[in-house]
Design a protein around this motif. Structure first.
Motif, PDB file in Angstrom:
ATOM      1  N   LEU A  89     -45.413 -18.559  20.157  1.00  0.00           N
ATOM      2  CA  LEU A  89     -45.806 -18.409  18.758  1.00  0.00           C
ATOM      3  C   LEU A  89     -45.013 -19.350  17.864  1.00  0.00           C
ATOM      4  N   ASP A  90     -45.573 -19.644  16.699  1.00  0.00           N
ATOM      5  CA  ASP A  90     -44.820 -20.323  15.649  1.00  0.00           C
ATOM      6  C   ASP A  90     -44.092 -19.268  14.836  1.00  0.00           C
ATOM      7  N   VAL A  91     -42.900 -19.635  14.319  1.00  0.00           N
ATOM      8  CA  VAL A  91     -42.010 -18.642  13.704  1.00  0.00           C
ATOM      9  C   VAL A  91     -41.499 -19.144  12.364  1.00  0.00           C
ATOM     10  N   LEU A  92     -41.566 -18.272  11.367  1.00  0.00           N
ATOM     11  CA  LEU A  92     -40.814 -18.478  10.128  1.00  0.00           C
ATOM     12  C   LEU A  92     -39.749 -17.405  10.104  1.00  0.00           C
ATOM     13  N   CYS A 118     -40.310 -23.574  14.753  1.00  0.00           N
ATOM     14  CA  CYS A 118     -39.569 -22.602  13.953  1.00  0.00           C
ATOM     15  C   CYS A 118     -39.235 -23.227  12.605  1.00  0.00           C
ATOM     16  N   MET A 119     -39.609 -22.551  11.547  1.00  0.00           N
ATOM     17  CA  MET A 119     -39.298 -22.951  10.170  1.00  0.00           C
ATOM     18  C   MET A 119     -38.372 -21.892   9.584  1.00  0.00           C
ATOM     19  N   ALA A 307     -44.727 -18.182  -1.993  1.00  0.00           N
ATOM     20  CA  ALA A 307     -46.120 -18.467  -1.670  1.00  0.00           C
ATOM     21  C   ALA A 307     -46.284 -19.920  -1.231  1.00  0.00           C
ATOM     22  N   ALA A 308     -45.579 -20.840  -1.914  1.00  0.00           N
ATOM     23  CA  ALA A 308     -45.658 -22.253  -1.533  1.00  0.00           C
ATOM     24  C   ALA A 308     -45.045 -22.478  -0.155  1.00  0.00           C
ATOM     25  N   GLU A 309     -43.971 -21.776   0.135  1.00  0.00           N
ATOM     26  CA  GLU A 309     -43.341 -21.862   1.456  1.00  0.00           C
ATOM     27  C   GLU A 309     -44.301 -21.356   2.534  1.00  0.00           C
ATOM     28  N   GLN A 310     -44.935 -20.213   2.271  1.00  0.00           N
ATOM     29  CA  GLN A 310     -45.901 -19.669   3.225  1.00  0.00           C
ATOM     30  C   GLN A 310     -47.053 -20.641   3.464  1.00  0.00           C
ATOM     31  N   VAL A 317     -49.020 -24.333  11.142  1.00  0.00           N
ATOM     32  CA  VAL A 317     -49.560 -23.584  12.275  1.00  0.00           C
ATOM     33  C   VAL A 317     -51.012 -23.985  12.533  1.00  0.00           C
ATOM     34  N   ALA A 318     -51.805 -24.044  11.466  1.00  0.00           N
ATOM     35  CA  ALA A 318     -53.224 -24.364  11.603  1.00  0.00           C
ATOM     36  C   ALA A 318     -53.438 -25.763  12.167  1.00  0.00           C
ATOM     37  N   ALA A 319     -52.579 -26.701  11.770  1.00  0.00           N
ATOM     38  CA  ALA A 319     -52.729 -28.090  12.221  1.00  0.00           C
ATOM     39  C   ALA A 319     -52.038 -28.353  13.549  1.00  0.00           C
ATOM     40  N   GLY A 320     -51.209 -27.400  14.010  1.00  0.00           N
ATOM     41  CA  GLY A 320     -50.445 -27.625  15.231  1.00  0.00           C
ATOM     42  C   GLY A 320     -49.344 -28.643  15.057  1.00  0.00           C
ATOM     43  N   GLU A 321     -48.864 -28.796  13.803  1.00  0.00           N
ATOM     44  CA  GLU A 321     -47.827 -29.775  13.489  1.00  0.00           C
ATOM     45  C   GLU A 321     -46.678 -29.087  12.759  1.00  0.00           C
ATOM     46  N   PRO A 322     -45.445 -29.192  13.261  1.00  0.00           N
ATOM     47  CA  PRO A 322     -44.320 -28.568  12.565  1.00  0.00           C
ATOM     48  C   PRO A 322     -44.126 -29.189  11.184  1.00  0.00           C
ATOM     49  N   PRO A 323     -43.914 -28.398  10.148  1.00  0.00           N
ATOM     50  CA  PRO A 323     -43.628 -28.960   8.830  1.00  0.00           C
ATOM     51  C   PRO A 323     -42.355 -29.806   8.872  1.00  0.00           C
ATOM     52  N   ALA A 324     -42.323 -30.840   8.044  1.00  0.00           N
ATOM     53  CA  ALA A 324     -41.152 -31.723   7.994  1.00  0.00           C
ATOM     54  C   ALA A 324     -40.039 -31.142   7.143  1.00  0.00           C
TER      55      ALA A 324
END
Length: 354
Positions: A89-92, A118-119, A307-310, A317-324
């Motif tokens: 899973l992806d994790v925040l 993980c973010m 909300a912006a962080e979420q 997650v949707a794009a399958g790319e970890p945020p920078a």
């Protein structure tokens, strides 16, 4: 590509911050599929408010999820974050990354080897004034940013004496690891995440353990001073390899007016950002038309940083790319600074990190 709102999200840890995240998710129309908590009352409240299952064990929740938010007390971040990563899973995970440096390093190790990403929940970076400062820095308006004064000071704001926040075993510390972590992260963000090489710090516990602790508001219930074994304020100075510096003032309780001001100092301009009310002023000087100083007030829209962080997390997650942004490595750097401040205070000397 999957729409961000179609990502199936679960929440581990159904206390105040977990419910806060759940409300933000439902407000944006995201797919909240369930929650998990070891406390039966917390599960019941969550189920009643959000109408989704609430489990005692994370395994059943993970089976239904694409991603999870880990919002437990600090000591349990590692247990659930690493389990979620192991499940693909992806994790925040909420700030701080963990209750100790060693635990934070294990989360970072797990994230490096995981299929998911993980973010870490440093939501203040997403405040619009912080984003404006970052934009001006990228444009070169500030020149070279060399120093940040980072303040997160409450006059009386211990968050519930007797709660896990005031237990060193569970939280890993007090004001420094609770709100100081935000101040350190935002300061390092404004400095573009330099390598911190030396830390000098002092922590204090002067108010939370007193029978006569006077307060007007308290986030949780006051169970008195017994068991209060954490810091309620800290002062520190950080020096980075590139010569940039941070001065830090953090307090849950102190005899001075509260402040949440961040002062960013650059070679061509600077800024003052008041985190408490999102006020932003840019400070400049020039010689055109005559020597002059100018202070420009910058008005931004009212925004919801969580909300912006979420949104950034769900888009990743949707794009399958970890945020920078808000990466585990950045959070680990913050954790090293916190650990160094505590060690500096204990040893009564500066601590080298290089």
């Amino acid at each position: 590509m999957t729409h961000p709102n179609d990502v199936a999200v679960g929440i581990v840890g159904l206390g105040g911050i977990g419910s806060h995240h759940a409300r933000r998710l439902t407000e944006r129309g995201a797919t909240l599929v369930g929650g998990m908590d070891v406390d039966a009352d917390a599960r019941a409240r969550f189920h009643e408010e959000f109408g989704v299952p609430a489990y005692e064990d994370e395994t059943a929740l993970f089976d239904d999820c694409d991603a999870v938010f880990v919002t437990t007390p600090n000591r349990f971040h590692e247990e659930y974050a690493t389990a979620a990563l192991a499940a693909g899973l992806d994790v925040l995970v909420e700030k701080p990354l963990a209750h100790s440096l060693e635990s934070a390093e294990r989360i970072a190790d797990a994230a490096r080897d995981a299929e998911g990403f993980c973010m870490v929940g440093f939501n203040n970076r997403f405040a619009e004034p912080a984003q404006v400062i970052n934009h001006y820095q990228d444009e070169g308006r500030f020149g070279e940013t060399t120093h940040v004064e980072a303040n997160y000071v409450r006059r009386r704001g211990v968050p519930g004496r007797g709660s896990w926040f005031t237990s060193a075993e569970v939280a890993g510390g007090g004001a420094l690891i609770d709100i100081g972590v935000h101040a350190i992260d935002l300061a390092l963000y404004f400095l573009d995440h330099p390598e911190v090489v030396e830390v000098s710090g002092q922590t204090r516990s002067e108010f939370g353990g007193r029978d006569d602790y006077a307060y007007v508001h308290m986030w949780g219930d006051d169970s008195g001073p017994e068991g209060f074994d954490v810091d309620d304020s800290a002062s520190a100075f950080l020096r980075a390899a590139d010569g940039s510096t941070v001065s830090l003032e953090v307090a849950w309780a102190t005899n001075r007016p509260p402040t949440e001001e961040f002062v960013v100092r650059g070679t061509d301009a600077g800024a003052t950002f008041d985190r408490a009310n999102d006020d932003l002023t840019v400070h400049e000087a020039g010689v055109g038309g005559g020597h002059h100083l100018s202070d420009t007030e910058v008005e931004t829209r009212d925004g919801d940083a969580h909300a912006a962080e979420q949104a950034t997390f769900l888009e990743g997650v949707a794009a399958g790319e970890p945020p920078a942004i808000n990466t585990v490595e950045e959070a680990l750097r913050v954790q090293r600074v916190i650990d160094a401040i505590y060690r500096s205070a204990e040893r009564d000397e500066a601590v080298r990190l290089d």
